[in-house]
Design a protein around this motif. Structure first.
Motif, short mmCIF file in Angstrom:
data_model
loop_
_atom_site.label_atom_id
_atom_site.label_comp_id
_atom_site.label_asym_id
_atom_site.label_seq_id
_atom_site.Cartn_x
_atom_site.Cartn_y
_atom_site.Cartn_z
N UNK A 1 0.82 -1.21 0.00
CA UNK A 1 0.00 0.00 0.00
C UNK A 1 0.84 1.24 0.00
N UNK A 2 2.02 1.16 0.61
CA UNK A 2 2.83 2.37 0.68
C UNK A 2 3.74 2.53 -0.53
N UNK A 3 3.65 1.59 -1.48
CA UNK A 3 4.50 1.70 -2.68
C UNK A 3 3.85 2.69 -3.64
N UNK A 4 4.59 3.70 -4.11
CA UNK A 4 3.99 4.72 -4.99
C UNK A 4 3.58 4.11 -6.32
N UNK A 5 2.42 4.61 -6.82
CA UNK A 5 1.91 4.15 -8.11
C UNK A 5 2.18 5.19 -9.16
N UNK A 6 2.30 4.75 -10.41
CA UNK A 6 2.48 5.71 -11.51
C UNK A 6 1.14 6.36 -11.84
N UNK A 7 1.14 7.71 -12.11
CA UNK A 7 -0.07 8.48 -12.35
C UNK A 7 -0.18 8.82 -13.85
N UNK A 8 -1.38 8.65 -14.44
CA UNK A 8 -1.52 9.03 -15.86
C UNK A 8 -1.11 10.49 -16.06
N UNK A 9 -0.44 10.72 -17.18
CA UNK A 9 0.06 12.08 -17.44
C UNK A 9 -1.05 13.03 -17.89
N UNK A 10 -2.07 12.51 -18.57
CA UNK A 10 -3.16 13.37 -19.07
C UNK A 10 -4.49 12.82 -18.63
N UNK A 11 -5.49 13.64 -18.72
CA UNK A 11 -6.84 13.23 -18.32
C UNK A 11 -7.35 12.13 -19.24
N UNK A 12 -6.95 12.11 -20.49
CA UNK A 12 -7.41 11.09 -21.42
C UNK A 12 -6.86 9.73 -21.08
N UNK A 13 -5.76 9.70 -20.31
CA UNK A 13 -5.15 8.41 -19.98
C UNK A 13 -5.72 7.81 -18.69
N UNK A 14 -6.58 8.53 -18.02
CA UNK A 14 -7.13 8.02 -16.77
C UNK A 14 -8.12 6.89 -17.06
N UNK A 15 -8.21 5.93 -16.12
CA UNK A 15 -9.13 4.79 -16.23
C UNK A 15 -9.68 4.50 -14.84
N UNK A 16 -10.71 3.64 -14.80
CA UNK A 16 -11.20 3.28 -13.47
C UNK A 16 -10.12 2.65 -12.58
N UNK A 17 -9.21 1.94 -13.19
CA UNK A 17 -8.15 1.30 -12.42
C UNK A 17 -7.02 2.27 -12.13
N UNK A 18 -6.90 3.34 -12.96
CA UNK A 18 -5.82 4.30 -12.76
C UNK A 18 -6.38 5.72 -12.82
#
Length: 448
Positions: free
Chosen positions: A7-24
């Motif tokens: 849980x404390x491991x950082x996750x990669x964040x989508x760079x743009x709004x178009x790349x966002x998903x329910x999982x990310x």
């Protein structure tokens, strides 16, 4: 199997709004920060509206501005530093212009406008704007007299647009009914001030304009402040009135500052009562006019009869009608005179002709050889026995007839046979030429 990510491991964040998903997805904080940065990039803008709310707390002013024509509103915040520089404190209902810049409050996600300047809109500014709009519409020809439609003399049905239970509606209906009891109204109650007024009046105008029995439309309001009358200067309403097929009467009832509706309407009435007087005739005045017209008609007929009677009487007293035979007698006398003159002229012509004939006859007879013989002269012709000249020739020279020749002497009555015994030379002397001219005429001439 994949090992679960701590849980404390950082996750990669989508760079743009178009790349966002329910999982990310993006974290709300990250989205709010991006949205705030995007909104605050908008430049400062001057906006105009009416204040619906004006709350002042801790030296700050929290305002709600609404558009003057439609139901759109925004929250405006005036911080203490700006509010202290204003000439007047904002009041509910006032019309203002504000220089604002959008701001997103991250804690609550509320969008507001931070005002760096706030100024009330004075009457002078409103009038100047209305005058500019009036000139622009006038340049397009919307106010030309040629576009004005003539109101019907007696409309079958009158369309009335006014406020609900307003004095303007009562004035129009009551005064029109008093003037013409049979008048019929088609009433549409609308807002006559505020943000809904323009839309509702335009809707009512379209309904009445399409109504087959409505002959004239009255837009009435019983006056009010300049701000309250602004809907009747809205460009959309003015253009809708100019395009209406039914004549429109403006009865706003504000003499000081006329709305633009007065200029584009086919008829401007100073008040709703004045509109009622001008859209229908007064039955009492019409009856009085009919009575006066009847009196004038009776008087004209009586004068015509009197005039014609006098003319007939004058004609009957004329001699030609009093004694018609006198006209025939005068013509008969003229005819007798003309006949007598004709007969006299004919007799004179005959007598003159007879005298001329006698004169001509005397002239002819004086030239006849018989006349010469009657005066004692004789015609001597060569006899048939003489061969020296043709028989019957007239003897003109004694030398032409030999001695012993037979002659025929023609007298005035009868003739003689003679024989030449001797010839003599012609006489000479002063009368020889005259004698030669008095010689007898040849018997070949005319005879009686």
């Amino acid at each position: 199997m994949e090992q679960p990510t701590p849980a404390d491991e950082p996750r990669s964040m989508p760079a743009t709004a178009a790349e966002t998903t329910p999982e990310s997805p993006w974290p709300l904080k990250h989205f709010a920060q991006i949205l705030k940065a995007h909104i605050e990039r908008a430049p400062e803008t001057w906006i105009e509206g009416q204040l619906l709310e004006a709350n002042i707390r801790n030296g700050h002013a929290y305002l709600t501005m609404r558009d003057v024509d439609v139901e759109n509103s925004l929250s405006v915040t005036v911080w203490r530093s700006t509010l202290s520089r204003l000439d007047a404190t904002p009041e509910v209902g006032s019309r203002v212009v504000a220089k604002v810049k959008p701001n997103l409050w991250l804690k609550t996600g509320r969008l507001s406008m931070n005002a760096s300047d706030l100024r009330p809109v004075g009457l002078g500014d409103l009038l100047a704007r209305l005058e500019r709009l009036r000139q622009a519409l006038g340049a397009e020809g919307l106010f030309d007299p040629d576009r004005k439609q003539k109101l019907p003399l007696l409309p079958a049905r009158i369309g009335l647009i006014t406020g609900r239970d307003s004095d303007a509606e009562k004035d129009v209906v009551r005064n029109a009914t008093l003037r013409w009891p049979g008048v019929v109204f088609e009433v549409r109650n609308t807002a006559v001030q505020g943000v809904n007024a323009v839309g509702e009046v335009m809707t009512a105008l379209a309904e009445l304009d399409s109504h087959p029995e409505v002959d004239v439309i009255v837009i009435a309001r019983g006056g009010g402040a300049l701000e309250d009358l602004l809907p009747f200067s809205a460009e959309e309403l003015v253009r809708a009135v100019s395009e209406a097929a039914t004549p429109v009467v403006s009865a706003i009832g504000h003499e000081a500052d006329r709305p633009i509706l007065d200029d584009v309407a086919d008829l401007r009435a100073s008040t709703p009562t004045d509109a009622a007087k001008r859209i229908v005739p007064d039955v009492a005045e019409e009856r009085q006019g009919i009575d006066q017209a009847r009196l004038r008609l009776d008087r004209a007929v009586e004068q015509l009869l009197e005039r014609e009677s006098e003319r007939i009487a004058a004609l009957r007293t004329r001699p030609v009608l009093a004694a018609p035979e006198s006209m025939l007698e005068s013509r008969r006398e003229d005819l007798d005179r003309l006949v007598e003159r004709s007969l006299s002229a004919a007799r004179t012509a005959v007598v003159r002709g007879e005298a001329e004939i006698k004169h001509l006859r005397a002239q002819v007879r004086s030239l006849s050889p018989q006349q010469t013989l009657d005066r004692g002269y004789a015609i001597v012709q060569v006899g048939g026995a003489d061969r020296s000249a043709p028989a019957g020739d007239v003897v003109r020279d004694a030398a032409e007839v030999p001695v012993g020749a037979d002659l025929l002497v023609r007298l005035a009555h009868g003739s003689l046979d003679a024989s030449v015994t001797a010839t003599h030379e012609s006489n000479t002397g002063p009368h020889s030429e005259e004698n030669s001219q008095n010689q007898p005429v040849s018997p070949e001439g005319h005879h009686d």
